[in-house]
Design an enzyme around this catalytic site. Structure first.
Site, PDB file in Angstrom:
ATOM      1  N   SER A 277       0.790  -1.227   0.000  1.00 52.76           N
ATOM      2  CA  SER A 277       0.000   0.000   0.000  1.00 52.76           C
ATOM      3  C   SER A 277       0.826   1.284   0.000  1.00 52.76           C
ATOM      4  O   SER A 277       0.315   2.337  -0.358  1.00 52.76           O
ATOM      5  CB  SER A 277      -0.963   0.012   1.184  1.00 52.76           C
ATOM      6  OG  SER A 277      -0.270   0.190   2.391  1.00 52.76           O
TER       7      SER A 277
ATOM      8  N   LYS B 144       0.930   4.604   6.954  1.00 55.55           N
ATOM      9  CA  LYS B 144       0.263   5.345   5.884  1.00 55.55           C
ATOM     10  C   LYS B 144       0.719   6.801   5.930  1.00 55.55           C
ATOM     11  O   LYS B 144       1.354   7.249   6.877  1.00 55.55           O
ATOM     12  CB  LYS B 144      -1.262   5.318   6.045  1.00 55.55           C
ATOM     13  CG  LYS B 144      -1.894   3.953   6.113  1.00 55.55           C
ATOM     14  CD  LYS B 144      -2.015   3.282   4.786  1.00 55.55           C
ATOM     15  CE  LYS B 144      -2.733   1.934   4.944  1.00 55.55           C
ATOM     16  NZ  LYS B 144      -2.448   1.047   3.872  1.00 55.55           N
TER      17      LYS B 144
END
Length: 185
Positions: free
Chosen positions: A49, A92
Site C-alpha cells: 500500500s 500510511k
C-alpha cells in the site's frame, strides 16, 4: 595457607566475570526494552500500500517522540494500530487534517472545496476513483497509502479516522533490506 588463597582466586574471578556478563546482558536488554517502548517503534511493512516509498517486507524504525512537542502534518508517514484491527500496525501517509473536508475525484484529493488538488507525485501510478466527502473530526486524521489503487486505507475502513493519540510514531529510518537502508521521506 597462601596456596589455598591462590586456588580460590580464579574461582571467585570466574564467577565474578560470569556475573558481570549476565548483568551486562540484562542491562542491555533493559535499555533496548525502554528505547523500544518510549523512543522507537519497530514496524514491518505488511503490504504494497505504500509502494514505492516503502515496500512490502521493509523494516522501519519510527520515532515515538516526533509529536511530543508538535502536531502531525500533512504528508507525514506515520505508524498506528489499524483502526479496524488494533492487533495490526499500519503505516500510511497523513492526507487529511483535523477539521478539514476532503473529497477524492478522479483519484485526486481536494481539501475544503479547493479547485487545486493535493500533490500526489509520490504515487507510483495515477490514482483512480471517487470517494467522500469526508468531514474529518477534530483530533483525527485521514490516512491514505501512496499506492492508492492498491491500498486498504481510510477510504475503506469501518473506522475511517485515526485519532492523534493513536499515532505511535513518525516513520524515520528503513533498516531492512540493507540495499534500501536509509531515511523514509
Amino acid at each position: 595457607m597462601k596456596e589455598q588463597r591462590k586456588n580460590d582466586e580464579p574461582k571467585k574471578s570466574a564467577a565474578r566475570e560470569i556475573l558481570e556478563y549476565i548483568l551486562t546482558l540484562l542491562g542491555t536488554a533493559a535499555v533496548i526494552l525502554l528505547l523500544n517502548t518510549f523512543v522507537f517503534i519497530n514496524a514491518r511493512i505488511p503490504s504494497e500500500s505504500m509502494q514505492n516509498t516503502v515496500m512490502a517486507g521493509d523494516r522501519i524504525f519510527g520515532n515515538r517522540l516526533a509529536y511530543l512537542n508538535a502536531s502531525p502534518e500533512r504528508f507525514d508517514i506515520v505508524i498506528f494500530p489499524a483502526p479496524d484491527d488494533p492487533s495490526k500496525l499500519y503505516i500510511k501517509r497523513i492526507i487529511g487534517l483535523p477539521g478539514e473536508t476532503l473529497l477524492v475525484r478522479d483519484g485526486k484529493v481536494y481539501v475544503d472545496g479547493s479547485d487545486e488538488p493535493l500533490d500526489d507525485s509520490f504515487c507510483p501510478e495515477a490514482p483512480e476513483g471517487d470517494f467522500g466527502p469526508y468531514e474529518i473530526p477534530e483530533g483525527c486524521f485521514f490516512m491514505m497509502g501512496d499506492n492508492r489503487n492498491h491500498s486498504l486505507d481510510a477510504r475503506f475502513w469501518e473506522h475511517t479516522y485515526v485519532r492523534e493519540e493513536d499515532i505511535l510514531g513518525k516513520a524515520g529510518f528503513r533498516y531492512w533490506p540493507l540495499t534500501r537502508m536509509g531515511r523514509v521521506s
